[in-house]
Design a protein around this motif. Structure first.
Motif, PDB file in Angstrom:
ATOM      1  N   TYR A   1      -4.614   8.510 -17.577  1.00 28.24           N
ATOM      2  CA  TYR A   1      -6.011   8.787 -17.913  1.00 28.24           C
ATOM      3  C   TYR A   1      -6.569   7.596 -18.686  1.00 28.24           C
ATOM      4  O   TYR A   1      -5.817   6.784 -19.224  1.00 28.24           O
ATOM      5  CB  TYR A   1      -6.124  10.047 -18.788  1.00 28.24           C
TER       6      TYR A   1
ATOM      7  N   PRO B   1      -9.344  12.832 -22.619  1.00 28.21           N
ATOM      8  CA  PRO B   1      -9.295  13.501 -21.306  1.00 28.21           C
ATOM      9  C   PRO B   1      -7.893  13.952 -20.924  1.00 28.21           C
ATOM     10  O   PRO B   1      -7.730  14.962 -20.217  1.00 28.21           O
ATOM     11  CB  PRO B   1      -9.823  12.437 -20.331  1.00 28.21           C
ATOM     12  N   ALA B   2      -6.867  13.237 -21.404  1.00 27.27           N
ATOM     13  CA  ALA B   2      -5.493  13.659 -21.123  1.00 27.27           C
ATOM     14  C   ALA B   2      -5.208  14.995 -21.802  1.00 27.27           C
ATOM     15  O   ALA B   2      -4.658  15.916 -21.189  1.00 27.27           O
ATOM     16  CB  ALA B   2      -4.507  12.591 -21.602  1.00 27.27           C
TER      17      ALA B   2
ATOM     18  N   GLN C   1      -4.016  21.634 -15.991  1.00 27.05           N
ATOM     19  CA  GLN C   1      -3.992  20.734 -14.837  1.00 27.05           C
ATOM     20  C   GLN C   1      -2.727  19.875 -14.836  1.00 27.05           C
ATOM     21  O   GLN C   1      -2.238  19.476 -13.781  1.00 27.05           O
ATOM     22  CB  GLN C   1      -5.232  19.831 -14.853  1.00 27.05           C
ATOM     23  N   VAL C   2      -2.246  19.560 -16.027  1.00 25.15           N
ATOM     24  CA  VAL C   2      -1.010  18.795 -16.214  1.00 25.15           C
ATOM     25  C   VAL C   2      -0.160  19.572 -17.210  1.00 25.15           C
ATOM     26  O   VAL C   2      -0.682  20.143 -18.167  1.00 25.15           O
ATOM     27  CB  VAL C   2      -1.300  17.365 -16.736  1.00 25.15           C
TER      28      VAL C   2
ATOM     29  N   ALA D   1      -6.211  22.576 -20.062  1.00 27.32           N
ATOM     30  CA  ALA D   1      -6.685  23.328 -18.894  1.00 27.32           C
ATOM     31  C   ALA D   1      -5.561  23.713 -17.940  1.00 27.32           C
ATOM     32  O   ALA D   1      -5.792  24.450 -16.971  1.00 27.32           O
ATOM     33  CB  ALA D   1      -7.735  22.509 -18.150  1.00 27.32           C
TER      34      ALA D   1
ATOM     35  N   HIS E   1       1.558  22.955 -21.797  1.00 25.16           N
ATOM     36  CA  HIS E   1       0.669  24.099 -21.598  1.00 25.16           C
ATOM     37  C   HIS E   1       1.504  25.376 -21.766  1.00 25.16           C
ATOM     38  O   HIS E   1       2.679  25.415 -21.369  1.00 25.16           O
ATOM     39  CB  HIS E   1       0.059  24.047 -20.192  1.00 25.16           C
TER      40      HIS E   1
ATOM     41  N   ASN F   1       4.631  16.999 -14.542  1.00 25.44           N
ATOM     42  CA  ASN F   1       3.787  15.833 -14.791  1.00 25.44           C
ATOM     43  C   ASN F   1       3.587  15.583 -16.288  1.00 25.44           C
ATOM     44  O   ASN F   1       3.453  16.528 -17.076  1.00 25.44           O
ATOM     45  CB  ASN F   1       2.409  16.031 -14.150  1.00 25.44           C
TER      46      ASN F   1
ATOM     47  N   GLN G   1      -7.382  17.233 -22.685  1.00 24.29           N
ATOM     48  CA  GLN G   1      -8.190  18.269 -22.057  1.00 24.29           C
ATOM     49  C   GLN G   1      -7.543  18.823 -20.798  1.00 24.29           C
ATOM     50  O   GLN G   1      -7.583  20.033 -20.541  1.00 24.29           O
ATOM     51  CB  GLN G   1      -9.593  17.726 -21.739  1.00 24.29           C
ATOM     52  N   ASP G   2      -6.921  17.955 -20.010  1.00 22.96           N
ATOM     53  CA  ASP G   2      -6.287  18.433 -18.772  1.00 22.96           C
ATOM     54  C   ASP G   2      -5.001  19.216 -19.048  1.00 22.96           C
ATOM     55  O   ASP G   2      -4.646  20.117 -18.282  1.00 22.96           O
ATOM     56  CB  ASP G   2      -6.018  17.267 -17.824  1.00 22.96           C
ATOM     57  N   VAL G   3      -4.306  18.883 -20.131  1.00 22.70           N
ATOM     58  CA  VAL G   3      -3.142  19.701 -20.498  1.00 22.70           C
ATOM     59  C   VAL G   3      -3.620  21.054 -21.016  1.00 22.70           C
ATOM     60  O   VAL G   3      -3.033  22.094 -20.687  1.00 22.70           O
ATOM     61  CB  VAL G   3      -2.270  18.972 -21.541  1.00 22.70           C
TER      62      VAL G   3
ATOM     63  N   ALA H   1       0.854  13.774 -18.793  1.00 27.57           N
ATOM     64  CA  ALA H   1      -0.460  13.146 -18.943  1.00 27.57           C
ATOM     65  C   ALA H   1      -0.294  11.916 -19.830  1.00 27.57           C
ATOM     66  O   ALA H   1       0.315  11.987 -20.899  1.00 27.57           O
ATOM     67  CB  ALA H   1      -1.448  14.121 -19.576  1.00 27.57           C
TER      68      ALA H   1
END
Length: 322
Positions: free
Chosen positions: A184, A189-190, A198-199, A196, A131, A154, A192-194, A156
């Motif tokens: 995940y 979804p992995a 989140q990871v 965002a 990110h 972390n 998407q969280d990076v 993902a």
């Protein structure tokens, strides 16, 4: 004639009879099936469908792709391992063929002895992305940050036991750092969280994140190939900072064990010609991969070496099958 000579002649005739029986039992118009141990639409499926059409043109036969996902590719592999060695049933496998030899305590087949390697279709390096908020812009800075904050960063993970998961484990082993895995159910979804935030980090196939890199929504820290990739010319190899680091997914075509030599040669030649055809090469490169098309002997040696290479990483990771 001695008993030993009788025995040798008998074995030779039995082998010829078996080969003839296979040849007589196969209709020259019956479709050849390539089993894929992954869902439709993924990279393995894409590789199989690209090769199937071109290989069918080489053989003058219909070649169809049949998806049998499950157990990390083992369901499709088991079906091919048990199939007759008549060229009618093939396997498009991927890196998990080597990883599963160590990941699973028991397999219903031997990943070396129960298959006839035809050719490696392609290799696909991945890219380590982060990110944009992560205060590290290259591998050296990431290693320093991870050592300063052990267990606070972390990764993902799209699928436990996958080549991308184990790329992260190999990175941690090589760098001597502790980064926590966040698993995940799938790559999407992995990612998407990076995106965002989140990871912080993940290893991803180039094709899955290239658009986000171009848009500045993710940043690339390094690629897993020994050298820079044409698709990401500005991103250095992780090996520039961690010498010897390499982690690429691969896709390859197998038949069952004990395919007759003439049949092996014909099928391998057709597969290799398909891989080297312009249309197939373009489709492979569009996936961020590199076409290979090596000999059965070279592919067989690679598989044995890759099984040994992943064994240490699987042991280090403590990964278990999902």
């Amino acid at each position: 004639m001695s008993c030993l000579r009788y025995l040798r002649v008998g074995c030779l005739l039995a082998g010829l009879a078996a080969t003839c029986a296979w040849a007589q039992s196969v209709s020259p118009t019956a479709p050849v099936r390539i089993l894929v141990g992954a869902p439709a639409g993924g990279s393995t499926d894409t590789m199989a469908r690209a090769v199937a059409h071109a290989m069918g043109q080489q053989l003058g036969r219909t070649v169809v792709v049949e998806n049998r996902p499950g157990a990390g590719g083992n369901l499709a592999a088991e079906a091919v391992a048990r199939a007759a060695p008549d060229g009618q049933t093939l396997l498009m496998s991927f890196t998990s063929h080597a990883i599963n030899a160590s990941l699973y305590p028991r397999l219903p087949f031997d990943p070396v002895k129960d298959f006839t390697p035809l050719t490696m279709v392609s290799t696909s390096p991945s890219v380590l992305v982060a990110h944009p908020s992560l205060p590290a812009n290259n591998v050296a800075e990431l290693v320093a940050l991870a050592k300063a904050k052990p267990g606070q960063l972390n990764f993902a993970i799209g699928a436990l036991g996958s080549s991308l998961h184990l790329a992260g484990e190999a990175f941690k082993l090589k760098a001597g750092v502790f980064i926590v895995n966040i698993p995940y159910r799938g790559t999407a979804p992995a990612v998407q969280d990076v995106l965002a935030g989140q990871v912080e980090l993940m290893f991803a196939a180039v094709g899955n994140v290239q658009q986000h890199l171009r848009a500045g929504k993710l940043k690339a820290l390094g690629v897993t190939s020994p050298h820079r990739l044409a698709a990401l010319p500005d991103v250095p190899a992780i090996a520039d900072t961690l010498p010897g680091f390499e982690s690429s997914a691969w896709f390859g075509l197998f038949g069952p064990a004990k395919m007759p030599p003439d049949l092996l040669r014909t099928w391998s030649d057709a597969a290799r010609a398909a891989v080297q055809s312009p249309d197939v090469r373009r489709r492979i490169e569009a996936e961020g991969a590199t076409a290979v098309g090596n000999s059965p002997q070279d592919f067989a040696r690679f598989v044995v070496a890759d099984i040994a290479r992943w064994r240490e990483v699987v042991k280090f990771s403590g990964a278990k099958p999902e």
